[in-house]
Design a protein around this motif. Structure first.
Motif, PDB file in Angstrom:
ATOM      1  N   VAL A 240       0.619  -1.119  -0.191  1.00  0.00           N
ATOM      2  CA  VAL A 240       0.073   0.291  -0.014  1.00  0.00           C
ATOM      3  C   VAL A 240       0.690   1.388  -0.031  1.00  0.00           C
ATOM      4  N   PHE A 241       2.130   1.259   0.265  1.00  0.00           N
ATOM      5  CA  PHE A 241       2.847   2.400   0.365  1.00  0.00           C
ATOM      6  C   PHE A 241       3.033   3.001  -1.235  1.00  0.00           C
ATOM      7  N   ASP A 242       2.631   4.345  -1.121  1.00  0.00           N
ATOM      8  CA  ASP A 242       3.205   5.164  -2.397  1.00  0.00           C
ATOM      9  C   ASP A 242       4.790   5.223  -2.222  1.00  0.00           C
ATOM     10  N   THR A 243       5.492   5.235  -3.483  1.00  0.00           N
ATOM     11  CA  THR A 243       6.811   5.597  -3.416  1.00  0.00           C
ATOM     12  C   THR A 243       7.250   6.682  -2.801  1.00  0.00           C
ATOM     13  N   PRO A 244       8.106   6.696  -1.694  1.00  0.00           N
ATOM     14  CA  PRO A 244       8.382   7.962  -1.241  1.00  0.00           C
ATOM     15  C   PRO A 244       9.466   8.832  -2.125  1.00  0.00           C
ATOM     16  N   LEU A 245       9.657   9.981  -1.725  1.00  0.00           N
ATOM     17  CA  LEU A 245      10.412  10.996  -2.637  1.00  0.00           C
ATOM     18  C   LEU A 245      11.961  10.905  -2.227  1.00  0.00           C
ATOM     19  N   SER A 246      12.416  10.017  -1.342  1.00  0.00           N
ATOM     20  CA  SER A 246      13.875   9.593  -1.094  1.00  0.00           C
ATOM     21  C   SER A 246      13.825   8.311  -0.616  1.00  0.00           C
ATOM     22  N   VAL A 247      15.006   7.709  -0.974  1.00  0.00           N
ATOM     23  CA  VAL A 247      15.422   6.294  -0.429  1.00  0.00           C
ATOM     24  C   VAL A 247      15.628   6.187   1.074  1.00  0.00           C
ATOM     25  N   GLU A 248      15.775   7.357   1.775  1.00  0.00           N
ATOM     26  CA  GLU A 248      15.910   7.602   3.228  1.00  0.00           C
ATOM     27  C   GLU A 248      14.634   7.437   3.916  1.00  0.00           C
ATOM     28  N   HIS A 249      13.718   7.856   3.189  1.00  0.00           N
ATOM     29  CA  HIS A 249      12.394   7.635   3.615  1.00  0.00           C
ATOM     30  C   HIS A 249      11.606   6.219   3.455  1.00  0.00           C
ATOM     31  N   ALA A 250      12.016   5.723   2.266  1.00  0.00           N
ATOM     32  CA  ALA A 250      11.755   4.377   1.920  1.00  0.00           C
ATOM     33  C   ALA A 250      12.163   3.373   3.125  1.00  0.00           C
ATOM     34  N   THR A 251      13.500   3.678   3.621  1.00  0.00           N
ATOM     35  CA  THR A 251      14.164   2.844   4.488  1.00  0.00           C
ATOM     36  C   THR A 251      13.589   2.909   5.772  1.00  0.00           C
ATOM     37  N   ALA A 252      12.908   4.019   6.100  1.00  0.00           N
ATOM     38  CA  ALA A 252      12.491   4.507   7.328  1.00  0.00           C
ATOM     39  C   ALA A 252      11.070   3.584   7.403  1.00  0.00           C
ATOM     40  N   LEU A 253      10.376   3.503   6.343  1.00  0.00           N
ATOM     41  CA  LEU A 253       9.131   2.810   6.368  1.00  0.00           C
ATOM     42  C   LEU A 253       9.186   1.323   6.442  1.00  0.00           C
ATOM     43  N   ALA A 254      10.406   0.889   5.643  1.00  0.00           N
ATOM     44  CA  ALA A 254      10.863  -0.674   5.831  1.00  0.00           C
ATOM     45  C   ALA A 254      11.215  -0.907   7.507  1.00  0.00           C
ATOM     46  N   ALA A 255      11.908  -0.068   8.073  1.00  0.00           N
ATOM     47  CA  ALA A 255      12.223  -0.319   9.445  1.00  0.00           C
ATOM     48  C   ALA A 255      10.821  -0.257  10.395  1.00  0.00           C
ATOM     49  N   TYR A 256       9.736   0.610  10.000  1.00  0.00           N
ATOM     50  CA  TYR A 256       8.626   0.349  10.697  1.00  0.00           C
ATOM     51  C   TYR A 256       8.092  -1.012  10.538  1.00  0.00           C
ATOM     52  N   VAL A 257       7.804  -1.496   9.556  1.00  0.00           N
ATOM     53  CA  VAL A 257       7.537  -2.816   9.027  1.00  0.00           C
ATOM     54  C   VAL A 257       8.126  -3.771   9.880  1.00  0.00           C
ATOM     55  N   GLN A 258       9.433  -3.690   9.998  1.00  0.00           N
ATOM     56  CA  GLN A 258      10.316  -4.832  10.513  1.00  0.00           C
ATOM     57  C   GLN A 258      10.169  -4.674  12.179  1.00  0.00           C
ATOM     58  N   ALA A 259       9.887  -3.381  12.664  1.00  0.00           N
ATOM     59  CA  ALA A 259       9.723  -3.099  14.295  1.00  0.00           C
ATOM     60  C   ALA A 259       8.052  -3.813  14.634  1.00  0.00           C
ATOM     61  N   LEU A 260       7.334  -3.588  13.800  1.00  0.00           N
ATOM     62  CA  LEU A 260       5.965  -4.150  14.010  1.00  0.00           C
ATOM     63  C   LEU A 260       6.099  -5.538  14.055  1.00  0.00           C
ATOM     64  N   ALA A 261       6.692  -6.213  13.006  1.00  0.00           N
ATOM     65  CA  ALA A 261       6.793  -7.590  12.824  1.00  0.00           C
ATOM     66  C   ALA A 261       7.432  -8.141  14.088  1.00  0.00           C
ATOM     67  N   ALA A 262       8.703  -7.605  14.462  1.00  0.00           N
ATOM     68  CA  ALA A 262       9.303  -8.070  15.801  1.00  0.00           C
ATOM     69  C   ALA A 262       8.416  -7.994  17.000  1.00  0.00           C
ATOM     70  N   TRP A 263       7.743  -6.851  16.949  1.00  0.00           N
ATOM     71  CA  TRP A 263       6.727  -6.812  18.217  1.00  0.00           C
ATOM     72  C   TRP A 263       5.752  -7.919  18.313  1.00  0.00           C
ATOM     73  N   PHE A 264       5.030  -8.309  17.090  1.00  0.00           N
ATOM     74  CA  PHE A 264       4.232  -9.342  16.820  1.00  0.00           C
ATOM     75  C   PHE A 264       4.598 -10.762  17.337  1.00  0.00           C
TER      76      PHE A 264
END
Length: 376
Positions: A240-264
């Protein structure tokens, strides 16, 4: 065709795909340079892959299997730098964002690849309207049943992903009043939406068999769900993610997914239920329309709250599970964005309000992608 065997993968590993715009440097409209870009990119030794997308003004990049946000950032950065070098040779530019702000869909060309030709034959003009740009994040799961449980837990956070990544306010030269208009195009496809609520892979296999018997599905690729299992990779894929304007923000979104998955995986904070989906489309719409200013309805309690508040609470909940290199810094940046109410859609609108010219919006977005200091 039988459902593929789910191949277990290392839990919490990441894979990131970005669909990107190729634009000319005259008026910054989309330009059909995918084939030329792919030819030049083959000269670079890079992680991951660079492949065509459905129309010839698009290109897709992806990382390899990554263990941390830091690795995602490094791989995306390497590919980004090679893309920028190749684009400069062709006198074009590469841009993020979920939609191009003023391209006309009827001018697009379907890329010459059998699957894309089949999609075009089936879906007609929708195929060219599929010139939209998303980020997909894969997260590794230890087994098939865990993947389905992860998928349905992650579904509660779809509005977070939409609002944080929203970067498609403009379509065909007009402000849509949506932060993410891109997802409206995906909903036009008959096999979009969400996965069926099953928590055992054997039951999912029965569903898949029924669908293939109807003749409308041949493989998992035919499902355009917001999140779908990818049995060949041992992952779930969030789309569902729109492509971000920078690879830095794309990385941050992936980090959030990983953190949620770790919590689960660590805490199993709740059991998903079919009733979670009673408010799914409403929450999804709110995030698409209003971004970080959306209302979020808690699926379990029915409580209405600001999406910002729910996001900030969740970021605090996952913080104890953030251990991978680069993750803490990435989530800190996301938290700052939420506090400011500032996503990429807002940035695009601010540039348009100042410049009053969508071509200039696209030009400045291309500088942001290439990490030009004054625009990052």
């Amino acid at each position: 065709m039988a459902l593929e065997t789910f191949h277990p993968s290392e839990p919490l590993t990441l894979g990131v795909e970005l669909e990107l715009q190729l634009v000319n440097t005259h008026d910054y409209d989309l330009a059909p340079y995918a084939e030329d870009m792919l030819r030049l990119m083959r000269k670079h030794k890079l992680p991951g892959s660079v492949v065509p997308e459905i129309t010839s003004s698009m290109i897709e990049i992806s990382t390899g299997i990554c263990h941390s946000p830091q690795q995602v950032r490094e791989e995306l950065g390497q590919i980004r730098d090679a893309l920028v070098q190749s684009a400069d040779k062709l006198n074009i530019a590469v841009v993020g964002g979920g939609t191009h702000p003023f391209q006309q869909w009827h001018e697009r060309r379907i890329y010459d690849k059998p699957r894309f030709k089949e999609i075009s034959a089936l879906y007609g003009y929708l195929s060219k309207q599929f010139t939209i740009f998303g980020q997909h994040v894969h997260v590794g799961c230890p087994d098939a049943d865990s993947a389905l449980l992860m998928l349905h837990r992650m579904s509660r956070y779809i509005p977070h992903f939409i609002a944080l990544s929203a970067s498609s306010p403009f379509v065909q030269g007009h402000d849509t009043a949506f932060d993410s208009a891109r997802l409206n195009s995906i909903y036009a496809f008959p096999l979009s939406g969400r996965a069926p609520f099953v928590l055992q892979w054997s039951e999912f296999g029965k569903f898949f068999d029924k669908m293939t018997r109807t003749g409308v599905v041949n493989s998992m690729k035919d499902f355009y769900w917001d999140i779908r299992p990818k049995p060949e990779f041992g992952t779930i894929e969030i789309r569902v993610f729109d492509t971000p304007l920078s690879v830095e923000h794309a990385t941050a979104l992936a980090a959030y997914v990983q953190a949620l998955a770790a919590w689960f995986l660590a805490d199993e904070p709740f059991m998903p239920a079919e009733d979670d989906y009673l408010v799914y489309n409403y929450n999804r719409f709110q995030a698409c329309r209003f971004g970080l200013d959306a209302i979020y309805v808690d699926p379990a309690r029915g409580e209405h709250m600001s999406l910002k508040d729910h996001l900030l609470t969740t970021l605090e909940q996952v913080r104890p599970h953030v251990q991978a290199p680069g993750a803490a810094d990435a989530l800190k940046k996301l938290s700052e964005r939420v506090h400011q109410g500032h996503n990429d859609a807002r940035w695009l609108r601010e540039v348009q309000a100042k410049e009053q010219f969508l071509g200039e919006v696209s030009r400045q977005a291309s500088l942001r992608f290439r990490a030009t200091p004054q625009t990052t």
